[in-house]
Scaffold this active site. Structure first.
Site, mmCIF file in Angstrom:
data_model
loop_
_atom_site.group_PDB
_atom_site.id
_atom_site.type_symbol
_atom_site.label_atom_id
_atom_site.label_comp_id
_atom_site.label_asym_id
_atom_site.label_seq_id
_atom_site.Cartn_x
_atom_site.Cartn_y
_atom_site.Cartn_z
ATOM 1 N N HIS A 164 35.821 21.584 -40.237
ATOM 2 C CA HIS A 164 36.358 21.035 -38.983
ATOM 3 C C HIS A 164 37.271 19.851 -39.303
ATOM 4 C CE1 HIS A 164 36.529 19.224 -34.980
ATOM 5 N NE2 HIS A 164 36.355 18.068 -35.616
ATOM 6 N N ARG B 15 44.856 18.748 -40.347
ATOM 7 C CA ARG B 15 44.907 20.035 -39.628
ATOM 8 C C ARG B 15 45.733 21.050 -40.426
ATOM 9 N NH1 ARG B 15 41.572 21.302 -35.404
ATOM 10 N NH2 ARG B 15 43.224 22.545 -34.464
ATOM 11 N N LYS C 135 31.158 22.620 -42.363
ATOM 12 C CA LYS C 135 30.208 23.267 -41.465
ATOM 13 C C LYS C 135 29.084 23.929 -42.268
ATOM 14 C CE LYS C 135 33.779 24.144 -37.970
ATOM 15 N NZ LYS C 135 34.353 25.196 -37.093
ATOM 16 N N ARG D 200 40.971 27.050 -44.962
ATOM 17 C CA ARG D 200 40.463 28.283 -44.337
ATOM 18 C C ARG D 200 41.166 29.516 -44.912
ATOM 19 N NH1 ARG D 200 40.514 25.718 -38.238
ATOM 20 N NH2 ARG D 200 38.386 24.880 -38.196
ATOM 21 N N GLU E 94 35.510 11.487 -31.876
ATOM 22 C CA GLU E 94 34.611 12.232 -32.765
ATOM 23 C C GLU E 94 33.998 11.316 -33.828
ATOM 24 O OE1 GLU E 94 36.574 16.686 -32.280
ATOM 25 O OE2 GLU E 94 36.807 15.671 -34.195
ATOM 26 N N TYR F 30 31.649 19.751 -28.802
ATOM 27 C CA TYR F 30 32.323 20.994 -28.371
ATOM 28 C C TYR F 30 32.333 21.149 -26.855
ATOM 29 C CZ TYR F 30 32.778 22.730 -33.180
ATOM 30 O OH TYR F 30 33.140 22.910 -34.500
ATOM 31 N N ASN G 99 34.292 29.445 -40.218
ATOM 32 C CA ASN G 99 35.550 28.928 -40.794
ATOM 33 C C ASN G 99 35.384 27.625 -41.592
ATOM 34 O OD1 ASN G 99 35.242 27.266 -38.639
ATOM 35 N ND2 ASN G 99 37.105 27.890 -37.566
#
Ligand code: IDP
Ligand code: MG
Length: 179
Positions: A144, A114, A38, A131, A155, A78, A141
């Site tokens: 993604h 994840r 990000k 993170r 996505e 989003y 954070n």
């Protein structure tokens, strides 16, 4: 007997379709996910570290680009969060600078990514996760990762044209997988 066996083999192969170039077992480890650094991660020069974690784990990079995310891509990405009070701030944050969008491939890559990224709130993310090691607050954070195989497919097609994904044979494959 032999002839019957051969014709069954041929019939099964035809039913399986053309398939990938590689052995059918390899197709099972070609799951893909979208990972993105990000704007805060790019500004803080964390791109290399984040890529390195995925490389060292053994996943394979098949797509990579630096983009200023268009508004329509962010709102589609989003759309589930549209009603959340933080949504406007989230879109502003994600528009505040370039993003590094990536597609990573490998066995169970969606679930494992994840885990590697850690909890949404860095305050709850475990040490050892991206993170948990690199961020302090939920509003920034840094990274993604898609949260399911279905979402990953959506996505990836939102952020990448299929011509931007590269299918390549990894020379370390036999040291990562025995399938
Ligand atoms: P995820 O990124 O871990 O999948 P989601 O719940 O899908 O988390 O939320 C998407 C993003 O929205 C988060 O990564 C974070 O940037 C932002 N976000 C989520 N919850 C909050 C919040 O309570 N405050 C501010 N930003 C949030
Ligand atoms: Mg999410």
């Amino acid at each position: 007997m032999l002839l019957r066996g051969l014709s069954r083999l041929l019939r099964d192969r035809r039913a399986a379709g053309p398939g990938p170039r590689w052995a059918s077992g390899i197709a099972a480890i070609r799951e893909q996910t979208l990972v993105a650094v990000k704007p805060d991660g790019v500004q803080r020069r964390l791109v290399g570290e984040i890529i390195q974690r995925f490389e060292r784990r053994g996943f394979q990079l098949v797509g990579l680009k630096l983009v200023q995310a268009p508004h329509d891509v962010l709102s589609a990405h989003y759309h589930d969060l549209e009603e959340k009070p933080f949504y406007p701030a989230l879109i502003e944050y994600m528009s505040s600078g370039p993003i590094v969008a990536m597609v990573w491939e490998g066995h169970d890559v969606v679930r494992v990514s994840r885990v590697m990224v850690g909890s949404t709130s860095p305050a709850h993310a475990l040490p050892g996760t991206l993170r948990g090691d690199l961020c302090v607050h939920i509003s920034r954070n840094a990274v993604h990762a898609s949260d399911s195989v279905e979402v990953a497919k959506k996505e990836i097609s939102l952020w990448f044209h299929h011509s931007e994904l590269v299918e390549w044979q990894c020379c370390a494959h036999s040291n990562l997988y025995k399938v």
